[in-house]
Design a protein around this motif. Structure first.
Motif, mmCIF file in Angstrom:
data_model
loop_
_atom_site.group_PDB
_atom_site.id
_atom_site.type_symbol
_atom_site.label_atom_id
_atom_site.label_comp_id
_atom_site.label_asym_id
_atom_site.label_seq_id
_atom_site.Cartn_x
_atom_site.Cartn_y
_atom_site.Cartn_z
ATOM 1 N N SER A 67 0.812 -1.220 0.000
ATOM 2 C CA SER A 67 0.000 0.000 0.000
ATOM 3 C C SER A 67 0.847 1.273 0.000
ATOM 4 N N GLY A 68 2.165 1.143 -0.090
ATOM 5 C CA GLY A 68 3.033 2.308 -0.155
ATOM 6 C C GLY A 68 3.553 2.792 1.188
ATOM 7 N N PHE A 69 3.185 2.130 2.262
ATOM 8 C CA PHE A 69 3.665 2.494 3.586
ATOM 9 C C PHE A 69 4.930 1.710 3.913
ATOM 10 N N ILE A 70 5.594 2.130 4.972
ATOM 11 C CA ILE A 70 6.776 1.432 5.471
ATOM 12 C C ILE A 70 6.372 0.631 6.707
ATOM 13 N N ASN A 71 6.756 -0.633 6.752
ATOM 14 C CA ASN A 71 6.504 -1.477 7.916
ATOM 15 C C ASN A 71 7.766 -1.552 8.770
ATOM 16 N N LEU A 72 7.626 -1.261 10.044
ATOM 17 C CA LEU A 72 8.704 -1.435 11.017
ATOM 18 C C LEU A 72 8.320 -2.618 11.890
ATOM 19 N N ARG A 73 9.092 -3.674 11.838
ATOM 20 C CA ARG A 73 8.830 -4.862 12.652
ATOM 21 C C ARG A 73 9.899 -4.925 13.738
ATOM 22 N N ALA A 74 9.481 -4.639 14.954
ATOM 23 C CA ALA A 74 10.410 -4.626 16.087
ATOM 24 C C ALA A 74 10.245 -5.926 16.872
ATOM 25 N N GLU A 75 11.345 -6.635 17.036
ATOM 26 C CA GLU A 75 11.337 -7.910 17.761
ATOM 27 C C GLU A 75 12.292 -7.811 18.947
ATOM 28 N N SER A 76 11.717 -7.916 20.138
ATOM 29 C CA SER A 76 12.557 -7.860 21.341
ATOM 30 C C SER A 76 12.749 -9.260 21.901
ATOM 31 N N SER A 77 13.862 -9.439 22.550
ATOM 32 C CA SER A 77 14.186 -10.683 23.228
ATOM 33 C C SER A 77 14.841 -10.300 24.548
ATOM 34 N N ALA A 78 14.287 -10.816 25.653
ATOM 35 C CA ALA A 78 14.786 -10.378 26.960
ATOM 36 C C ALA A 78 14.851 -11.536 27.948
ATOM 37 N N ASN A 79 15.765 -11.378 28.890
ATOM 38 C CA ASN A 79 15.873 -12.351 29.982
ATOM 39 C C ASN A 79 14.679 -12.189 30.913
ATOM 40 N N ILE A 80 14.064 -13.322 31.261
ATOM 41 C CA ILE A 80 12.902 -13.273 32.155
ATOM 42 C C ILE A 80 13.161 -14.011 33.464
ATOM 43 N N ASP A 81 14.397 -14.389 33.701
ATOM 44 C CA ASP A 81 14.717 -15.172 34.890
ATOM 45 C C ASP A 81 15.285 -14.312 36.017
ATOM 46 N N ASN A 82 14.670 -13.140 36.225
ATOM 47 C CA ASN A 82 15.083 -12.309 37.349
ATOM 48 C C ASN A 82 13.847 -11.777 38.065
ATOM 49 N N ILE A 83 14.019 -11.268 39.236
ATOM 50 C CA ILE A 83 12.910 -10.825 40.075
ATOM 51 C C ILE A 83 12.155 -9.654 39.455
ATOM 52 N N TYR A 84 12.850 -8.812 38.703
ATOM 53 C CA TYR A 84 12.215 -7.635 38.111
ATOM 54 C C TYR A 84 11.209 -8.010 37.023
ATOM 55 N N ALA A 85 11.424 -9.154 36.382
ATOM 56 C CA ALA A 85 10.520 -9.604 35.324
ATOM 57 C C ALA A 85 9.155 -10.011 35.877
ATOM 58 N N LEU A 86 9.075 -10.257 37.172
ATOM 59 C CA LEU A 86 7.784 -10.599 37.788
ATOM 60 C C LEU A 86 6.851 -9.396 37.839
ATOM 61 N N PHE A 87 7.404 -8.203 37.895
ATOM 62 C CA PHE A 87 6.609 -7.001 38.064
ATOM 63 C C PHE A 87 6.244 -6.333 36.738
ATOM 64 N N ARG A 88 7.113 -6.457 35.738
ATOM 65 C CA ARG A 88 6.866 -5.819 34.454
ATOM 66 C C ARG A 88 7.569 -6.610 33.356
ATOM 67 N N ILE A 94 11.332 -3.024 26.634
ATOM 68 C CA ILE A 94 12.256 -2.792 25.524
ATOM 69 C C ILE A 94 11.522 -2.165 24.343
ATOM 70 N N LEU A 95 10.373 -2.719 23.989
ATOM 71 C CA LEU A 95 9.602 -2.172 22.868
ATOM 72 C C LEU A 95 9.106 -0.767 23.162
ATOM 73 N N GLU A 96 8.739 -0.529 24.412
ATOM 74 C CA GLU A 96 8.285 0.806 24.809
ATOM 75 C C GLU A 96 9.429 1.818 24.753
ATOM 76 N N MET A 97 10.619 1.414 25.151
ATOM 77 C CA MET A 97 11.782 2.304 25.092
ATOM 78 C C MET A 97 12.031 2.738 23.656
ATOM 79 N N PHE A 98 11.896 1.791 22.724
ATOM 80 C CA PHE A 98 12.097 2.128 21.319
ATOM 81 C C PHE A 98 10.972 3.013 20.785
ATOM 82 N N SER A 99 9.730 2.614 21.015
ATOM 83 C CA SER A 99 8.603 3.338 20.434
ATOM 84 C C SER A 99 8.439 4.749 20.984
#
Length: 103
Positions: A67-88, A94-99
């Motif tokens: 359709s003439g638009f540009i697609n940005l496909r953002a793929e994040s990969s993060a460690n989830i084996d820490n206490i902080y990952a339980l809360f957020r 990561i995606l929010e930091m970029f966007s």
């Protein structure tokens, strides 16, 4: 070895592929990502983030849609084996930091 999960988010924007390549690079630097690599031939960016509460990476694929638009496909990969990952979700963060820094 760390346990990781991934998440993908897609944005549709107008403009040229080259403009968005430089905008995405600037957004990654402004968000505090390190080891930012840009492959302009493949329209691919990758970067890493490592803080006290977050460890992961992001890849951004830039492509043109029919359709003439540009697609940005953002793929994040993060460690989830820490206490902080339980809360957020680290991938959401990561995606929010970029966007938030893309303009």
């Amino acid at each position: 070895m760390a346990i990781q999960k991934s998440k993908v988010e897609t944005f549709q924007v107008s403009g040229s592929r080259q403009d968005w390549l430089s905008k995405c690079e600037k957004a990654l630097h402004n968000a505090g990502f390190k080891s930012v690599l840009v492959n302009s031939e493949l329209s691919l960016l990758s970067a890493k983030i490592s803080t006290l509460t977050l460890s992961g990476s992001i890849k951004i694929f830039i492509s043109e849609s029919d359709s003439g638009f540009i697609n940005l496909r953002a793929e994040s990969s993060a460690n989830i084996d820490n206490i902080y990952a339980l809360f957020r979700s680290p991938n959401n963060k990561i995606l929010e930091m970029f966007s938030k820094n893309i303009q």
